[in-house]
Enzyme design. Structure first.
Site, PDB file in Angstrom:
ATOM      1  N   GLU A 127      21.154  20.027  39.183  1.00 55.46           N
ATOM      2  CA  GLU A 127      21.026  21.268  38.411  1.00 55.46           C
ATOM      3  C   GLU A 127      20.963  22.472  39.333  1.00 55.46           C
ATOM      4  OE1 GLU A 127      22.007  21.031  35.644  1.00 55.46           O
ATOM      5  OE2 GLU A 127      20.470  20.823  34.118  1.00 55.46           O
ATOM      6  N   THR A 181      24.790  29.963  33.466  1.00 60.95           N
ATOM      7  CA  THR A 181      23.417  29.699  33.036  1.00 60.95           C
ATOM      8  C   THR A 181      22.466  30.619  33.803  1.00 60.95           C
ATOM      9  OG1 THR A 181      23.937  27.417  32.529  1.00 60.95           O
ATOM     10  CG2 THR A 181      21.623  27.900  32.884  1.00 60.95           C
TER      11      THR A 181
END
Ligand code: HSE
Length: 306
Positions: A127, A181
């Site tokens: 991530e 994001t």
């Protein structure tokens, strides 16, 4: 030995559970295959589906494998083959799915004996490559399956609950670029009024209790966020947010932004999913959006397939 796994998409936040709640989905999913190679390196092949980087350092799965090789001093390498079924940047945990698959596969291929919690820690490194922030609300459900509560501070805690068996999910993914994001996280307020916190805590508690009690109505009722989603909608990241929420109420369904969007998750009884899917598709089509719709349900975490 060659191993192949299915790695699920996941929907993070579910409204009030920013960076805490995640739900693994049956569809869409990635398929990742892995085998040991004699050279001490990681090879990544992206065979089908959405395009993602094949350079191991830039691929969420490749990066996880590299870091695990380094950490465990492995003397051999690994080849990963990826069938990318989850669209990157969709809000469906695309990067997390590949990262979770890689952590699972390296653990299995090299017999490292890691627990699920440790797999989450390694998958979380993936991530970092994509979002720049190690939030775990996609990697945790991608490993554990079902509904997951994850908390990182002051230490990692992960709780897994099987959702109500009749809980159905409709995912609607409008064909828009949400941007990164990273940016979607930048627009989230750093401080919130106490009244908003109180409302979100109430919603989150109702939702989590609904999952535990297998009460779909409580889950739907708890999918309300007055902090993060509205801020992202104001920043233009979530198209038609207000209207989609209203439609959810009319349908007696729970509607929330999936992760950082632009996908939207609708929770509704399994037998009413088609009705919700049609209504949501019509809603976006009337406003000029093409959408991809998944009629699905909660699913398991990374699972080996033949
Ligand atoms: N909780 C994260 C966010 C999930 O909303 O930014 C990102 O997929």
């Amino acid at each position: 030995m060659r191993l192949r796994v299915k790695a699920p998409a996941s929907s993070a936040n579910l409204g009030p559970g920013f960076d805490v709640f995640g739900l693994a989905l049956m569809e869409p999913y990635d398929i990742v295959e892995a085998e040991r190679i004699p050279d001490k390196r990681v090879e990544v092949e992206v065979l089908e589906g959405y395009r993602v980087p094949a350079r191991p350092e830039e691929n969420t799965g490749g990066y996880v494998a590299l870091r695990m090789m380094e950490e465990f001093g492995l003397s051999e390498g690994v080849r990963l083959r990826i069938w990318k079924g989850i669209k990157p940047g969709s809000g469906l945990g695309s990067s997390a799915a590949t990262a979770a698959a890689a952590a699972y596969l390296v653990n299995k291929l090299f017999d490292l004996g890691l627990s699920r919690e440790e797999l989450v820690r390694y998958a979380a490194l993936g991530e970092l490559v994509s979002a720049g922030a190690p939030h775990l609300d996609n990697v945790a459900p991608a490993i554990y399956g079902g509904f997951v509560i994850v908390s990182q501070e002051p230490r990692l805690r992960i709780y897994h609950v099987d959702p109500p068996p009749d809980l159905g999910v409709v995912i609607v993914l409008p064909d828009v670029e949400k941007g990164s994001t990273r940016r979607a996280r930048e627009v989230v307020p750093k401080e919130v009024p106490l009244i908003s916190l109180v409302r979100n805590v109430a919603s989150a508690s109702i939702l989590a209790t609904g999952m535990a009690l297998k009460n779909i109505n409580m889950v739907k009722e708890g999918m309300s966020d007055v902090i993060v989603e509205p801020a992202r909608a104001r920043a233009g990241i979530i198209p038609e947010y207000e209207g989609a929420k209203r439609l959810g109420e009319e349908l007696d369904a729970g509607v929330a932004v999936s992760g950082a969007g632009p996908a939207v998750i609708c929770v509704i009884e399994k037998e009413r999913r088609k009705l919700a899917a049609d209504a949501l598709e019509r809603f976006y089509a009337l406003r000029g959006y093409k959408v991809q719709v998944y009629i699905t349900e909660p699913g398991p975490g990374v699972t080996e397939i033949g």
